[in-house]
Motif scaffolding. Sequence first.
Motif, PDB file in Angstrom:
ATOM      1  N   LEU A 245      63.183 -15.005 -39.679  1.00 46.01           N
ATOM      2  CA  LEU A 245      63.405 -15.815 -40.886  1.00 46.01           C
ATOM      3  C   LEU A 245      64.530 -16.830 -40.702  1.00 46.01           C
ATOM      4  CD1 LEU A 245      62.998 -13.231 -43.805  1.00 46.01           C
ATOM      5  CD2 LEU A 245      61.466 -15.114 -43.203  1.00 46.01           C
ATOM      6  N   THR A 246      65.548 -16.469 -39.921  1.00 42.66           N
ATOM      7  CA  THR A 246      66.677 -17.394 -39.757  1.00 42.66           C
ATOM      8  C   THR A 246      66.285 -18.654 -38.989  1.00 42.66           C
ATOM      9  OG1 THR A 246      67.412 -16.288 -37.717  1.00 42.66           O
ATOM     10  CG2 THR A 246      68.344 -15.495 -39.817  1.00 42.66           C
ATOM     11  N   TRP A 247      65.141 -18.625 -38.325  1.00 48.17           N
ATOM     12  CA  TRP A 247      64.672 -19.814 -37.605  1.00 48.17           C
ATOM     13  C   TRP A 247      63.816 -20.726 -38.489  1.00 48.17           C
ATOM     14  CZ3 TRP A 247      65.583 -21.449 -32.593  1.00 48.17           C
ATOM     15  CH2 TRP A 247      66.295 -20.548 -31.768  1.00 48.17           C
ATOM     16  N   THR A 248      63.519 -20.291 -39.694  1.00 50.27           N
ATOM     17  CA  THR A 248      62.561 -21.022 -40.523  1.00 50.27           C
ATOM     18  C   THR A 248      63.233 -22.099 -41.372  1.00 50.27           C
ATOM     19  OG1 THR A 248      62.771 -19.433 -42.349  1.00 50.27           O
ATOM     20  CG2 THR A 248      61.077 -18.981 -40.690  1.00 50.27           C
ATOM     21  N   TYR A 249      62.401 -23.023 -41.832  1.00 51.96           N
ATOM     22  CA  TYR A 249      62.859 -24.061 -42.769  1.00 51.96           C
ATOM     23  C   TYR A 249      63.280 -23.414 -44.087  1.00 51.96           C
ATOM     24  CZ  TYR A 249      62.740 -28.363 -45.541  1.00 51.96           C
ATOM     25  OH  TYR A 249      63.070 -29.417 -46.362  1.00 51.96           O
ATOM     26  N   PHE A 250      62.634 -22.325 -44.425  1.00 50.21           N
ATOM     27  CA  PHE A 250      62.988 -21.585 -45.637  1.00 50.21           C
ATOM     28  C   PHE A 250      64.457 -21.183 -45.622  1.00 50.21           C
ATOM     29  CE2 PHE A 250      63.671 -17.096 -46.909  1.00 50.21           C
ATOM     30  CZ  PHE A 250      63.681 -17.269 -48.276  1.00 50.21           C
ATOM     31  N   PHE A 251      64.946 -20.679 -44.497  1.00 54.09           N
ATOM     32  CA  PHE A 251      66.336 -20.227 -44.409  1.00 54.09           C
ATOM     33  C   PHE A 251      67.290 -21.408 -44.571  1.00 54.09           C
ATOM     34  CE2 PHE A 251      70.149 -18.989 -41.943  1.00 54.09           C
ATOM     35  CZ  PHE A 251      70.516 -17.860 -42.680  1.00 54.09           C
ATOM     36  N   ARG A 252      66.955 -22.531 -43.994  1.00 50.76           N
ATOM     37  CA  ARG A 252      67.803 -23.729 -44.117  1.00 50.76           C
ATOM     38  C   ARG A 252      67.906 -24.175 -45.578  1.00 50.76           C
ATOM     39  NH1 ARG A 252      69.566 -27.558 -40.582  1.00 50.76           N
ATOM     40  NH2 ARG A 252      68.497 -26.472 -38.905  1.00 50.76           N
ATOM     41  N   ARG A 253      66.753 -24.202 -46.263  1.00 58.12           N
ATOM     42  CA  ARG A 253      66.767 -24.633 -47.661  1.00 58.12           C
ATOM     43  C   ARG A 253      67.382 -23.567 -48.570  1.00 58.12           C
ATOM     44  NH1 ARG A 253      67.477 -29.251 -48.764  1.00 58.12           N
ATOM     45  NH2 ARG A 253      66.695 -28.913 -50.880  1.00 58.12           N
ATOM     46  N   LEU A 254      67.276 -22.309 -48.202  1.00 60.54           N
ATOM     47  CA  LEU A 254      67.879 -21.229 -48.976  1.00 60.54           C
ATOM     48  C   LEU A 254      69.378 -21.431 -49.093  1.00 60.54           C
ATOM     49  CD1 LEU A 254      67.505 -18.353 -50.263  1.00 60.54           C
ATOM     50  CD2 LEU A 254      68.019 -17.437 -47.989  1.00 60.54           C
ATOM     51  N   LEU A 255      70.009 -21.867 -48.005  1.00 60.03           N
ATOM     52  CA  LEU A 255      71.460 -22.076 -48.014  1.00 60.03           C
ATOM     53  C   LEU A 255      71.852 -23.371 -48.726  1.00 60.03           C
ATOM     54  CD1 LEU A 255      72.336 -20.992 -44.359  1.00 60.03           C
ATOM     55  CD2 LEU A 255      72.379 -19.618 -46.453  1.00 60.03           C
ATOM     56  N   GLN A 256      70.952 -24.353 -48.727  1.00 59.63           N
ATOM     57  CA  GLN A 256      71.289 -25.650 -49.318  1.00 59.63           C
ATOM     58  C   GLN A 256      70.896 -25.751 -50.790  1.00 59.63           C
ATOM     59  OE1 GLN A 256      70.450 -29.152 -47.146  1.00 59.63           O
ATOM     60  NE2 GLN A 256      70.999 -28.309 -45.168  1.00 59.63           N
ATOM     61  N   ASN A 257      69.866 -25.024 -51.187  1.00 65.97           N
ATOM     62  CA  ASN A 257      69.415 -25.079 -52.577  1.00 65.97           C
ATOM     63  C   ASN A 257      69.118 -23.661 -53.060  1.00 65.97           C
ATOM     64  OD1 ASN A 257      68.501 -25.962 -55.043  1.00 65.97           O
ATOM     65  ND2 ASN A 257      66.573 -26.825 -54.296  1.00 65.97           N
ATOM     66  N   PRO A 258      70.150 -22.807 -53.146  1.00 66.96           N
ATOM     67  CA  PRO A 258      69.924 -21.375 -53.427  1.00 66.96           C
ATOM     68  C   PRO A 258      69.263 -21.103 -54.771  1.00 66.96           C
ATOM     69  CG  PRO A 258      72.271 -21.938 -53.550  1.00 66.96           C
ATOM     70  CD  PRO A 258      71.578 -23.121 -52.960  1.00 66.96           C
ATOM     71  N   SER A 259      69.581 -21.899 -55.791  1.00 64.43           N
ATOM     72  CA  SER A 259      69.031 -21.621 -57.120  1.00 64.43           C
ATOM     73  C   SER A 259      67.512 -21.729 -57.141  1.00 64.43           C
ATOM     74  CB  SER A 259      69.639 -22.585 -58.152  1.00 64.43           C
ATOM     75  OG  SER A 259      69.339 -23.931 -57.811  1.00 64.43           O
ATOM     76  N   TYR A 260      66.939 -22.595 -56.301  1.00 65.93           N
ATOM     77  CA  TYR A 260      65.486 -22.746 -56.253  1.00 65.93           C
ATOM     78  C   TYR A 260      64.815 -21.447 -55.814  1.00 65.93           C
ATOM     79  CZ  TYR A 260      60.891 -24.658 -54.987  1.00 65.93           C
ATOM     80  OH  TYR A 260      59.542 -24.897 -54.890  1.00 65.93           O
ATOM     81  N   TYR A 261      65.526 -20.665 -54.995  1.00 65.22           N
ATOM     82  CA  TYR A 261      64.963 -19.430 -54.448  1.00 65.22           C
ATOM     83  C   TYR A 261      65.550 -18.189 -55.127  1.00 65.22           C
ATOM     84  CZ  TYR A 261      63.563 -22.803 -50.927  1.00 65.22           C
ATOM     85  OH  TYR A 261      63.035 -23.903 -50.295  1.00 65.22           O
ATOM     86  N   ASP A 262      66.172 -18.403 -56.294  1.00 67.28           N
ATOM     87  CA  ASP A 262      66.757 -17.304 -57.086  1.00 67.28           C
ATOM     88  C   ASP A 262      67.858 -16.568 -56.322  1.00 67.28           C
ATOM     89  OD1 ASP A 262      65.034 -17.773 -59.257  1.00 67.28           O
ATOM     90  OD2 ASP A 262      63.444 -16.600 -58.310  1.00 67.28           O
ATOM     91  N   LEU A 263      68.611 -17.302 -55.534  1.00 67.39           N
ATOM     92  CA  LEU A 263      69.772 -16.735 -54.844  1.00 67.39           C
ATOM     93  C   LEU A 263      71.027 -17.133 -55.621  1.00 67.39           C
ATOM     94  CD1 LEU A 263      70.844 -15.289 -52.272  1.00 67.39           C
ATOM     95  CD2 LEU A 263      71.025 -17.554 -51.208  1.00 67.39           C
ATOM     96  N   GLU A 264      71.864 -16.151 -55.935  1.00 72.14           N
ATOM     97  CA  GLU A 264      73.017 -16.403 -56.806  1.00 72.14           C
ATOM     98  C   GLU A 264      74.060 -17.292 -56.145  1.00 72.14           C
ATOM     99  OE1 GLU A 264      74.570 -12.693 -58.098  1.00 72.14           O
ATOM    100  OE2 GLU A 264      72.744 -12.102 -59.171  1.00 72.14           O
ATOM    101  N   ASP A 265      74.379 -17.034 -54.883  1.00 73.55           N
ATOM    102  CA  ASP A 265      75.365 -17.846 -54.158  1.00 73.55           C
ATOM    103  C   ASP A 265      75.065 -17.739 -52.667  1.00 73.55           C
ATOM    104  OD1 ASP A 265      76.953 -15.560 -52.989  1.00 73.55           O
ATOM    105  OD2 ASP A 265      77.260 -15.158 -55.131  1.00 73.55           O
ATOM    106  N   THR A 266      75.846 -18.438 -51.865  1.00 75.28           N
ATOM    107  CA  THR A 266      75.553 -18.483 -50.426  1.00 75.28           C
ATOM    108  C   THR A 266      76.583 -17.715 -49.603  1.00 75.28           C
ATOM    109  OG1 THR A 266      76.708 -20.616 -50.288  1.00 75.28           O
ATOM    110  CG2 THR A 266      74.304 -20.668 -50.565  1.00 75.28           C
ATOM    111  N   ARG A 267      77.266 -16.748 -50.217  1.00 80.12           N
ATOM    112  CA  ARG A 267      78.162 -15.897 -49.444  1.00 80.12           C
ATOM    113  C   ARG A 267      77.346 -15.041 -48.484  1.00 80.12           C
ATOM    114  NH1 ARG A 267      81.178 -12.274 -53.291  1.00 80.12           N
ATOM    115  NH2 ARG A 267      79.164 -12.393 -54.377  1.00 80.12           N
TER     116      ARG A 267
END
Length: 315
Positions: free
Chosen positions: A280-302
Motif C-alpha cells: 500500500l505504501t507504494w500506491t497513489y492512494f498512500f500519497r493522497r492519503l497523506l496529502q488529503n486525509p479528510s477525503y479518506y476519513d483519516l483524522e490526521d497524518t501523525r
Amino acid sequence: YISSQTQRNVRFVGLSTALANAQDLADWLGIGPLGLFNFKPSVRPVPLECHIQGYPGKFYCPRMATMNKPSYAAIQMHSPTKPVLVFVSSRRQTRLTALDLITFAVADERPRQWVHMSEGELEEVLGGIKDASLRHTLQFGIGLHHAGLNDRDRSTVERLYVECKIQVLVATSTLAWGVNTPAHLVIIKGTEFYDAPTKRYVDFPITDVLQMMGRAGRPQYDRHGVAVIMVHEPKKQFYKRFLYEPFPVESSLHNQVADHFNAEVVAGTIGSRQDAIDYLTWTYFFRRLLQNPSYYDLEDTRSETVNTYMTELVE
C-alpha cells in the motif's frame, strides 16, 4: 513497485483531462519535470465558446420541456447552417426533443432548413429506415441516436450526419464516448439521468459532460466551437466553476482493496500482513492519503494514526 522488484525500468504514457494535482501523479510514477505536460482545460485545437444556462423547476420532465425552445434558439443563433449535436439523457427525450424542434421549425415556416439532400435521396433513405420516429424526424433533417435503434438505422443516421446531409442529431450521452461525430454546436440538454438502481435522477459525471462538450469544434472545418449547457438552476454555479478548473485526482483503491490484495496474493507479491502494508505504501492512494486525509476519513497524518488506519484497512 514492479520496477523495484524486477530491477527494470517501466515506462508509462498517461493521458487524461487537465488535472489540478498532476505533479502528485507524476511524482508517484517517477516522472521528472521533462516528462510532465499539464495543460489548462481551455487548451484545445479548436477554441470553445461555452454558455451555461440555468432553468428552474423541481420536476425533471417539465424542466426538460422548457429547454426545447431555447435549444432551437441556440441553433438559430450559433449554428444555423453547421452541424448540431443535442445530448439528452434517455431514448424518450431524444424523440420528444426532436418533435419539439420540428414544431418550432414549422412555426418558423422553415421545416426543411436542416435537410441537405435531394428529395429523391431522402425518399430512398426513408425507405430503409425501420424505426417510425426516426423515419419521421429525418424528413426534417433531424436524426435520432440511441441504443434502441437497430444497427442499420444507427449506421444510416451516423453516415447522414457525418456527410452533413442532415444537420441536427439528437443523441443519448453514450454517443459522446462512441462514434466520432464532431459538430460545430453541442447542446447538453440537462445534466441528469435516471438511475434505475437508486430510482432517482442523478448527475452525469463531470467527465461525461466534458466529453460531450469536446464534440464541439471540428478540426480542419471550424475556427471555433460552441457548447450550450442547460442545467438545473441550483447547479449553475457549480458547473461554471468546475468546467473551467482542472480536477484533483483522488484514489479509489481503498474501496476495492480486497480485490487487489487477492490478485497480488495469487501472484505471489503479498505473502503476509506486512507485505500488504508495504504494498500500500507504494500506491497513489498512500500519497493522497497523506496529502488529503479528510477525503479518506483519516483524522490526521501523525504516524500513529496513519499506521492504525493502514492496519485496519489491511485487516
